[in-house]
Scaffold this motif. Structure first.
Motif, short mmCIF file in Angstrom:
data_model
loop_
_atom_site.label_atom_id
_atom_site.label_comp_id
_atom_site.label_asym_id
_atom_site.label_seq_id
_atom_site.Cartn_x
_atom_site.Cartn_y
_atom_site.Cartn_z
N PHE A 1 0.81 -1.21 0.00
CA PHE A 1 0.00 0.00 0.00
C PHE A 1 0.85 1.27 0.00
CE2 PHE A 1 -3.28 -3.00 1.44
CZ PHE A 1 -4.29 -2.66 0.54
N VAL A 2 2.07 1.22 0.56
CA VAL A 2 2.96 2.37 0.45
C VAL A 2 3.38 2.57 -1.01
CG1 VAL A 2 5.27 3.22 1.02
CG2 VAL A 2 3.81 2.31 2.82
N GLY A 3 3.69 1.46 -1.69
CA GLY A 3 4.02 1.57 -3.12
C GLY A 3 2.86 2.08 -3.94
N LEU A 4 1.63 1.62 -3.64
CA LEU A 4 0.45 2.10 -4.35
C LEU A 4 0.22 3.58 -4.08
CD1 LEU A 4 -1.89 1.20 -6.17
CD2 LEU A 4 -3.20 0.69 -4.09
N TYR A 5 0.47 3.99 -2.84
CA TYR A 5 0.33 5.41 -2.49
C TYR A 5 1.32 6.28 -3.27
CZ TYR A 5 1.48 9.56 0.27
OH TYR A 5 1.77 10.86 0.65
N MET A 6 2.58 5.84 -3.34
CA MET A 6 3.59 6.62 -4.06
C MET A 6 3.34 6.63 -5.56
SD MET A 6 7.17 5.94 -2.09
CE MET A 6 7.92 7.16 -3.16
N LEU A 7 2.73 5.57 -6.08
CA LEU A 7 2.42 5.51 -7.51
C LEU A 7 1.47 6.62 -7.93
CD1 LEU A 7 2.77 3.93 -10.18
CD2 LEU A 7 0.80 2.54 -9.49
N GLN A 8 0.64 7.08 -7.01
CA GLN A 8 -0.31 8.16 -7.33
C GLN A 8 0.42 9.46 -7.69
OE1 GLN A 8 -3.34 6.89 -7.69
NE2 GLN A 8 -2.26 5.07 -6.89
N VAL B 1 11.60 6.28 3.32
CA VAL B 1 11.09 7.25 4.30
C VAL B 1 9.60 7.03 4.53
CG1 VAL B 1 10.67 9.70 4.72
CG2 VAL B 1 12.87 8.96 3.77
N ALA B 2 8.83 6.82 3.43
CA ALA B 2 7.39 6.61 3.57
C ALA B 2 7.08 5.33 4.33
CB ALA B 2 6.75 6.56 2.18
N LYS B 3 7.86 4.29 4.08
CA LYS B 3 7.65 3.02 4.80
C LYS B 3 7.89 3.19 6.30
CE LYS B 3 9.49 -1.64 5.21
NZ LYS B 3 10.61 -2.53 4.88
#
Length: 742
Positions: free
Chosen positions: A23-30, A129-131
């Motif tokens: 979900f962090v990767g999906l968030y950053m993909l936005q 950092v987001a993770k």
């Protein structure tokens, strides 16, 4: 170890880490998707490299049992592989005998990866950092609110639609909170968690069902217009300004009247906004033939506007060098096409402006000079043969040229020959120019069939569509958008709004032509502009007559930004068509056969009378008269030249020119003189309105233009109202169109 125990020990043991990574990767993909929507913010290579970096980083993080250092090494290795493979990296070897040689080796090889290396490293570091940030509940809330606030501001301040990114951010935030909650439950109550892990269905099923229900209901929600204004619109309205776009294309009204102004569009994905005419000069064109100045073309119609198709994005591009011969699209059959060479020298009047293309008459064949100098091997000019665009690399550090000279091979339009062209349904070469989205209702095609049914050839059918659009709809820069209910832009124009400007007409022309199975594409650029005689408004109407060949000096303004259609004819290539009411494309047509007037025969007994010729030198009085006249002309010329700084600006500003009302009257009188030569007379005691009614009864197809022209003429001559620049331009277009129709 059986399979069930392996699944629990390997997969379920770190379930929360893996789901968090996803979900962090999906968030950053936005964020990547947002940047991809921005026009030319990032290069396509940058977007690809950043997306692959994010994907590889997430994939390696799905194996948390690997040591952190090993994961970092693997990720950086994959990052390096992505860069070298995407950028076509080639290793440069050199001898290394000292530290200086070693650093030089690093420099010459590493510089090939710049600046993409920095984008990739920043993406990789941002993921880590987001993770780390989402390991606390309050941080997840802060991240969601800050991101949504950013998307809301960006969405309000631009034409980019970011609602999907905002919705996906909320989805990611909710699942991260759920993951964080159950991870804490597993840590604080391992006994209860073990029981829950044995029977997960009572908890998992309600969660999945609730999320699925919300998503499903969202897909069924009706497409309605916004009721409340967003904060940015309220703030702008409070300052006395209007917003040029509303509701971002969702709901019934895509746009509302606002402070948008005319000019060359950078984004055509959502058409239909109202605008105000901006008469700021853009460029000066000195040409051997008047034409439209073509910029870019689009083939993919989405139902809302035009975007670049995949084939256009991948269209082969060649660098322009001093020895470059522009190759035409190899798919085209132009074996029967005749052309004329047209030279144009274009000078930009706004030195700060930068365009993605160099403008020129269709079709550009060669570029001779840039900034009064020859083309160099390092010029950022590129030729896209399939789109027939002369592109300027906007990523180049070189400034957009202040002037350039282009030679075009403009097609000679021979209507009788085009009428012989037959449609070949088996030819699938131009399928991309036949594509129509599902948003186009069947009634659009039905209307196209009805309008063109009397056409015996594809050329006649296209001409009937062109004539129907130009004569059936009202031209206005402020159409009443409240009438539009359909989801499709063309359908709204044809059946609901029934008024608009060039983007409405040209898009409808392309869509209706495609619905008949005829390849067509959408083109944007500028109209010819205003000639030097027209802009200076000479009082003598005869001086305002344009050169039949259109050669001259033209000033192109923001208000001359325009769009039109091109249709493909086998053997002739792409032929332009002008469906917009009040506009006429300056086509090159074959010269008419000259009318030979026989000389009057002289009577047989006629004897020419010979004038007596005096011998000897000319009389002294004649010599003195010629000498005095020559001296006077020379003195007067010197005086005018020496005082040019005082009187020339007055002439250029039009101090001695007629005002706008007088210019409308002069245009009308010019039409009357032309009409008299075509058999449209005016009675001695006949009023302008009586004459117009009589002409309309004679030729019904002139009704719309004649009535509109009469209204402006009466306003200019008899009322106290002042004529605007926009109305003067409209009168000029109507007069030109009537001259073509008579």
């Amino acid at each position: 170890m059986n399979s069930n125990n392996w699944f629990r020990s390997v997969v379920l043991k770190d379930w929360h880490v893996r789901l968090t990574v996803f979900f962090v990767g999906l968030y950053m993909l936005q964020f990547v998707m947002w940047i991809s929507k921005e026009d030319r913010l990032w290069l396509p290579e940058t977007l690809t490299i950043v997306s692959l970096t994010l994907l590889c980083t997430c994939f390696i993080e799905l194996f948390p049992r690997l040591p952190v250092l090993l994961r970092i090494v693997i990720q950086l290795g994959l990052l390096l592989y992505i860069l070298t493979s995407q950028l076509g990296y080639e290793y440069i070897s050199t001898s290394v005998g000292s530290w200086d040689d070693f650093f030089h080796l690093i420099d010459i090889n590493g510089s090939q990866l710049l600046p993409y290396l920095w984008f990739s490293l920043i993406t990789w570091a941002s993921f880590w950092v987001a993770k780390w940030w989402v390991t606390a509940k309050w941080r997840i809330f802060v991240l969601m609110i800050a991101t949504l606030f950013f998307y809301a501001i960006k969405d309000s301040y631009s034409v980019v639609v970011l609602w999907p990114q905002a919705a996906m951010t909320i989805l990611c935030g909710l699942f991260l909170l759920i993951i964080h909650h159950f991870a804490n439950l597993q840590k604080k109550n391992p006994v209860g968690w073990s029981s829950l892990a044995e029977y997960p269905a009572p908890v998992a099923i309600p969660i999945v069902a609730l999320v699925s229900l919300v998503v499903f209901l969202g897909t069924l929600a009706p497409n309605v217009s916004a009721v409340l204004k967003d904060p940015y619109t309220i703030w702008k309205n409070w300052q006395g300004e209007e917003v040029s776009f509303f509701n971002k294309g969702f709901g019934n009204g895509t746009f509302m009247a606002g402070d948008a102004t005319s000019g060359y569009s950078r984004n055509d994905s959502s058409l239909g906004s109202n605008f105000e005419f901006d008469y700021t000069p853009v460029m000066n064109v000195i040409t051997t033939h008047r034409s439209y100045w073509r910029g870019e073309t689009r083939s993919l119609y989405t139902g809302k506007g035009w975007v670049k198709s995949d084939s256009e994005k991948k269209s082969p591009v060649s660098a322009v060098t001093p020895d470059t011969d522009f190759q035409q699209d190899s798919r085209l059959n132009v074996s029967n096409l005749k052309t004329v060479d047209v030279m144009q020298t274009i000078t930009l009047l706004n030195k700060e402006e930068k365009y993605p293309v160099l403008f020129g008459a269709f079709s550009i064949d060669k570029i001779q000079m840039i900034n009064n100098g020859a083309i160099t091997n390092f010029s950022p000019v590129q030729w896209a043969s399939r789109l027939e665009e002369l592109r300027w690399d906007e990523q180049s550090r070189q400034a957009y040229p202040e002037s350039y000279t282009i030679i075009s091979k403009v097609p000679v339009v021979v209507e009788d020959e085009l009428r012989q062209v037959q449609l070949d349904p088996s030819n699938r070469t131009f399928d991309e120019y036949l594509y129509l989205p599902d948003t186009v209702p069947a009634r659009v095609k039905d209307l196209a069939l009805e309008v063109s049914k009397s056409g015996a050839s594809i050329f006649d059918k296209v001409k009937l569509l062109e004539k129907y659009l130009s004569t059936s709809f009202i031209y206005t820069n402020t159409p009443d958008l409240s009438k539009g209910k359909s989801k499709d832009f063309v359908d709204r124009f044809l059946f609901e709004i029934k008024e608009g400007y060039c983007d409405y007409y040209s898009t409808a022309m392309v869509v209706m032509t495609r619905s008949l199975g005829i390849p067509a594409r959408w083109v944007k650029g500028y109209t010819a502009g205003v000639s030097s005689l027209q802009s200076e408004g000479f009082a003598n109407p005869e001086q305002m007559e344009l050169d039949p060949n259109g050669a001259g000096d033209y000033t192109v303004r923001n208000s001359d930004a325009h769009s039109w259609a091109e249709v493909y004819f086998a053997g002739y290539g792409w032929i332009p068509f002008e469906p917009t009411s009040g506009f006429v494309f300056p086509l090159v047509t074959p010269p008419a056969d000259p009318v030979i007037t026989p000389e009057p025969e002289l009577p047989t007994d006629f004897t020419p009378v010979e004038e007596p010729v005096e011998s000897g030198s000319a009389p002294l009085s004649l010599i003195a008269w010629i000498s005095g006249s020559t001296f006077f002309v020379i003195v007067a010329s010197l005086i005018l030249f020496s005082t040019r700084k005082s009187w020339l600006p007055l002439v250029r500003r039009g101090r001695f020119s007629p005002n706008l009302n007088q210019r409308v009257v002069l245009e009308y009188e010019r039409l009357l003189r032309f009409a008299r030569r075509k058999g449209y007379s005016r009675g001695e005691h006949e009023t302008a309105r009586e004459m117009t009614e009589r002409w309309i009864n004679k030729d019904k197809w002139l009704q719309n233009d004649l009535e509109a022209l009469l209204s402006l003429f009466e306003k200019a001559k008899y009322s106290r109202s002042s004529i605007t620049e926009e109305e003067v331009s409209a009168v000029s277009r109507m007069v030109t169109k009537l001259r073509q129709s008579m």
